[in-house]
Design an enzyme around this catalytic site. Sequence first.
Site, PDB file in Angstrom:
ATOM      1  N   ILE A 139       0.831  -1.202   0.000  1.00  0.00           N
ATOM      2  CA  ILE A 139       0.000   0.000   0.000  1.00  0.00           C
ATOM      3  C   ILE A 139       0.865   1.252   0.000  1.00  0.00           C
ATOM      4  CG2 ILE A 139      -1.776   1.292   1.246  1.00  0.00           C
ATOM      5  CD1 ILE A 139      -2.754  -1.296  -0.096  1.00  0.00           C
ATOM      6  N   CYS A 289      -9.753  -2.381   2.997  1.00  0.00           N
ATOM      7  CA  CYS A 289     -10.126  -2.367   1.581  1.00  0.00           C
ATOM      8  C   CYS A 289     -11.532  -2.923   1.392  1.00  0.00           C
ATOM      9  CB  CYS A 289      -9.116  -3.156   0.749  1.00  0.00           C
ATOM     10  SG  CYS A 289      -8.872  -4.871   1.286  1.00  0.00           S
ATOM     11  N   ARG A 370      -9.651 -16.447   1.306  1.00  0.00           N
ATOM     12  CA  ARG A 370      -8.498 -16.007   0.528  1.00  0.00           C
ATOM     13  C   ARG A 370      -8.261 -17.011  -0.608  1.00  0.00           C
ATOM     14  NH1 ARG A 370      -5.036 -12.449   3.513  1.00  0.00           N
ATOM     15  NH2 ARG A 370      -6.437 -11.107   4.723  1.00  0.00           N
TER      16      ARG A 370
END
Length: 481
Positions: A139, A289, A370
């Site tokens: 990020i 996010c 995930r």
Amino acid sequence: MTVNDDSFTNWMHREEIAESMIPIIGKLHREQDVNVLLHSRSLVNKSVVSILKTHRFARQIAGEELSVTETMPFLRALTTLDLGPSQIDIGMLAATYRADGRGLSVEEFTAEAVAGAAGENKIERRASRDVVLYGFGRIGRLIARLLIEKAGSGNGLRLRAIVVRKGKGQDIVKRASLLRRDSIHGQFQGTITVDEANGKIIANGNEIQVIYSDDPTTVDYTAYGIDDAILIDNTGRWRDREGLSKHLRPGISKVVLTAPGKSDVPNIVHGVNHDTIKPDDQILSCASCTTNAIVPPLKAMADEYGVLRGHVETVHSYTNDQNLLDNYHGSDRRGRSAALNMVITETGAASAVAKALPDLKAPITGSSIRVPVPDVSIAILSLRLERETTREEVLDYLRNVSLASPLKRQIDFISAPDAVSSDFIGSRHASIVDAGATKVDGDNAILYLWYDNEFGYSCQVIRVVQHVSGVEYPTFPAPAV
């Protein structure tokens, strides 16, 4: 002349117009701090083909392609006005002009539509605000790219330093190399050099001081000429007020966290609750996010239909918090190979909704899986609504939200039938509604929301920082409320 020749001639004509747009867009940006948009997508520093593709993409959300022949007159009209810092959407200008029945010329209509950014009404250009990045991971480097990209006008935000733990060998050279090349997001747009003697990375003329520290309480930023800066903590190491307050050192006046904040730290989702930030707030969180992906469309649906309850299932790309191969990890399942497995894990996004949308009383639950892709995730938002509706009504509503509402920078809309995750790498929106996957049955609605969990989120962070610093300039024509 054949049909193919006609198509090619038309292409070359549009290419010529797009090419002539570039210096006009660049001059407006550099000299007047005007960011030219097309349906919320910036045209600054874009190539000829990118400008044409952005115009063509308008058909995905507006139902028909927008031509440069339509938008160019509005761009030319802007050059005749005494404009101040602002964002001006020439796509919206063209669309609203088409619907206007008063018979005004393009010049007259444009002057009226952007009157709030011109003449006596224009905002004075502000001095740049110093920004420091604490941490320089996934990020952090994307935020650095965005800050450098937006420094073209010489105003606004200015990246002054990054703070990292010193690594072995050529630390600064390696960090510059990671900024220069990215396996997912591609090459840095510009030039990067390293001044090892002075510990600086120079990117597109921006001198970025590299400060080595593992303890925020040891850094005096004023020693580097940094003053009244906003520090963006990308490490997630501290998430409560006590820990984040360690950053409030000489030269730093505000701290923004790129992870969900704990206890009383405000969780901000730009476009939804950024207007709740108080001038004296020193510590803020940009949430996660996933929170940024689900809260804007959740708010949009709640505003129009009401929401009784909801569940979000996130199919999330793997992150550096997981292991590449099976190895010990402090969290359940995350020790198993990220590249080889689907991994069930927890998400705090559902509980974070309450902080961003305190007026929404509906219970929202959430879970996450995930999966073995390096970037772009999808949130499946299942909602029980207060009234019955139809799929067509919901899609028309969300399409309009993405085009002409205060949430248009957060919510995008796509109707392409073969869209897949990699298509959304580099998306600057927090959330993209997939029209083809949307399901509605009476008072039940299921939205499929794509999001670039790296780049789209970084754009949301930048928007919060711009708002905090006072350089978030108004957009014209003004979005419908």
